[in-house]
Scaffold this active site. Structure first.
Site, PDB file in Angstrom:
ATOM      1  N   THR A  56       0.815  -1.399   0.013  1.00 41.10           N
ATOM      2  CA  THR A  56      -0.051  -0.046   0.068  1.00 41.10           C
ATOM      3  C   THR A  56       0.838   1.245  -0.012  1.00 41.10           C
ATOM      4  O   THR A  56       0.290   2.200  -0.399  1.00 41.10           O
ATOM      5  CB  THR A  56      -0.818   0.001   1.417  1.00 41.10           C
ATOM      6  OG1 THR A  56      -0.047  -0.310   2.357  1.00 41.10           O
ATOM      7  CG2 THR A  56      -2.109  -1.022   1.150  1.00 41.10           C
TER       8      THR A  56
ATOM      9  N   ASP B  29       9.820   1.073   4.798  1.00 35.11           N
ATOM     10  CA  ASP B  29      10.799   0.574   5.527  1.00 35.11           C
ATOM     11  C   ASP B  29      11.859   1.433   6.211  1.00 35.11           C
ATOM     12  O   ASP B  29      12.216   1.392   7.050  1.00 35.11           O
ATOM     13  CB  ASP B  29      11.639  -0.485   4.498  1.00 35.11           C
ATOM     14  CG  ASP B  29      10.655  -1.668   3.771  1.00 35.11           C
ATOM     15  OD1 ASP B  29       9.459  -1.833   4.298  1.00 35.11           O
ATOM     16  OD2 ASP B  29      11.110  -2.117   2.868  1.00 35.11           O
TER      17      ASP B  29
HETATM   18  C1  GLA Z   1       9.071  -3.826   0.356  1.00 30.07           C
HETATM   19  C2  GLA Z   1       9.081  -2.496   0.109  1.00 30.07           C
HETATM   20  C3  GLA Z   1       8.317  -1.594   0.785  1.00 30.07           C
HETATM   21  C4  GLA Z   1       6.825  -2.353   0.786  1.00 30.07           C
HETATM   22  C5  GLA Z   1       6.847  -3.610   0.984  1.00 30.07           C
HETATM   23  C6  GLA Z   1       5.277  -4.247   0.645  1.00 30.07           C
HETATM   24  O1  GLA Z   1       9.360  -4.202   1.658  1.00 30.07           O
HETATM   25  O2  GLA Z   1      10.655  -2.021   0.350  1.00 30.07           O
HETATM   26  O3  GLA Z   1       8.388  -0.387   0.593  1.00 30.07           O
HETATM   27  O4  GLA Z   1       6.352  -1.987  -0.769  1.00 30.07           O
HETATM   28  O5  GLA Z   1       7.623  -4.313   0.213  1.00 30.07           O
HETATM   29  O6  GLA Z   1       4.420  -3.886   1.465  1.00 30.07           O
END
Ligand code: GLA
Length: 452
Positions: free
Chosen positions: A101, A237
């Site tokens: 999302t 993240d």
């Molecule tokens: C990875 C990406 C995040 C996010 C997740 C899925 O961790 O780095 O930015 O999009 O996947 O939620």
């Protein structure tokens, strides 16, 4: 800022973890004996790492990072002589709900975990960087005057990118000798790369004596991942690695970056099961999903819907426009639209201490990721199915980008140990893979103290 001045007697301490602190005895791939630490300085540095509990007796695969802060500081002395001047750290993360999302300007609900990437370093005045990766046992050297990507040492690109972008952002950097490493499981969907980026930024800010705005650090490190490393990720993240809060998850609006820390229920634990698999297509499929979301939005807008992003599309609007979308794009959009609503409901459930409702939303999230977004895999589905058969489990779902990696489970405190034993054993029996199972504690992000 979580930058620790290194105590002067670090090198003489031996840097071993207390036996009760970290039960990695089966995880060690570096052949080190874990013993009693005799040194107050190393205990200081180990505070973060010592909270890690691993209930599982199952063997870790040796591609995981398993070094502690103190071991990294010792490596520094070995590699460069003398003491590190600064030690900085940043945590990995587990996302409780709100998957795929963030790059749709939606909502996420991650927590920083008590596993970290550490940099131990000492400034140099010649604008040179010499960096040793304790995990890969490789070194690189580069000048701050010409920072390029290094395809032979991909681990160094996070450091290179952060260094380059900080300089471009007018931070005056002196150069440094560095050792980096940590204990965030790699390639497991727990954001070890974001932790490598954020810890690098924390180190450089510490070295420059500058107190940064944490949200800008999250934005800058995400830009490094997008524009230097070349992964089109959202901001979740890096944001949680910078701004996580101990004992809380962060409810983040990825459009305006407003956020709120929500206290985690004390009666339940976050248990993470590592499937031990990583699909080669994870990165390319991630990119495919981001394009599919853009395409679905463009088609919806062409029907007259004035939505700036999928986050603004209501379920009934999506349903009404069903015929304007190919079936796959409809399902991708449906995941994003419903997942955003689940995050809002999940936060409300946790605010009201309703773990039952929270867990149900986690389960629905997994089904949507499996069927509509198609980013799960048989190993993750099995881990979820096994989890949901255990007593005391509120909810279970895959976490992170998918195609392997981990599941996250909300488990009643007193049920965690039997959960880990039975799920571990059954998964091993079916897949021939012994999964690592962790109980994480929500922790502070790298710059959490800067917020206080
Ligand atoms: C990875 C990406 C995040 C996010 C997740 C899925 O961790 O780095 O930015 O999009 O996947 O939620």
């Amino acid at each position: 800022m979580k930058v620790y001045l290194t105590p002067t007697n670090l090198a003489s301490c031996g840097f071993r973890r207390t036996p009760g602190g970290v039960s990695h005895s089966n995880m060690s791939h570096c052949g080190k004996r874990r013993g009693e630490s005799t040194c107050r300085a190393s205990q200081l540095l180990l505070l973060g790492a010592a909270r890690i509990i691993q209930v599982s007796n199952f063997a870790q695969r040796n591609r995981f990072i398993t070094m502690s802060a103190a071991e990294i500081a010792a490596k520094f002395s070995e590699a460069f002589g003398g003491q590190p001047e600064l030690v900085a750290r940043a945590p990995g993360r587990v996302n409780l709900i709100g998957e795929h999302t963030d790059y749709n300007q939606g909502f996420v609900f991650p927590a920083a975990i008590d596993r970290y990437v550490w940099y131990a370093g000492r400034r140099r005045n010649d604008r040179k960087v010499r960096a040793l990766s304790a995990d890969f046992q490789e070194s690189v050297e580069f000048s701050l005057n010409a920072i390029e990507k290094d395809c032979h040492h991909p681990w160094s690109n996070y450091l290179r990118g952060v260094t380059k972008f900080l300089e471009a952002d007018s931070l005056q950097l002196p150069g440094a000798d560095l050792v980096l490493g940590g204990d965030v499981p790699r390639e497991a969907g727990l954001s070890s790369s974001a932790a490598v980026e954020v810890a690098a930024a924390a180190f450089w800010y510490g070295a420059a004596g500058v107190k940064p705005d944490p949200v800008s650090v999250a934005a800058l490190t995400r830009k490094v991942e997008n524009d230097f490393v070349g992964v089109p990720c959202g901001i979740m993240d890096q944001f949680i690695s910078v701004l996580g809060k101990k004992d809380h998850a962060l409810f983040l609006d990825c459009r305006d970056l407003s956020y709120r820390a929500v206290r985690l229920e004390t009666g339940a634990r976050i248990v993470v099961c590592n499937s031990g698999v990583k699909r080669a297509l994870a990165q390319s499929e991630y990119q495919v999903r981001t394009h599919q979301c853009q395409e679905a939005l463009a088609r919806l807008r062409s029907t007259g819907l004035a939505a700036p992003s999928l986050r603004d599309v209501k379920p009934e609007e999506l349903e009404a426009a069903r015929n304007a979308l190919p079936e796959v794009l409809f399902r991708r959009a449906r995941h994003v639209v419903t997942e955003n609503r689940r995050v809002l409901m999940a936060v409300r459930a946790l605010d009201g201490n309703d773990l039952g409702a929270f867990g149900k939303l986690m389960n629905e999230s997994h089904i949507s990721l499996r069927d509509d977004y198609e980013v799960s895999c048989s190993e993750l589905d099995l881990l979820v199915a096994l989890a949901l058969k255990q007593p005391g489990v509120y909810g279970a779902r895959m976490t992170g980008a998918g195609f392997g990696g981990c599941t996250v489970n909300m488990v009643r405190e007193d049920a965690t140990r039997p959960f880990a034993e039975i799920v571990g054993r059954e998964y091993d029996k079916a897949m021939g893979i012994t999964p690592a199972i962790y109980i994480f504690q929500a922790s502070d992000g790298a710059l959490a103290a800067a917020q206080a």
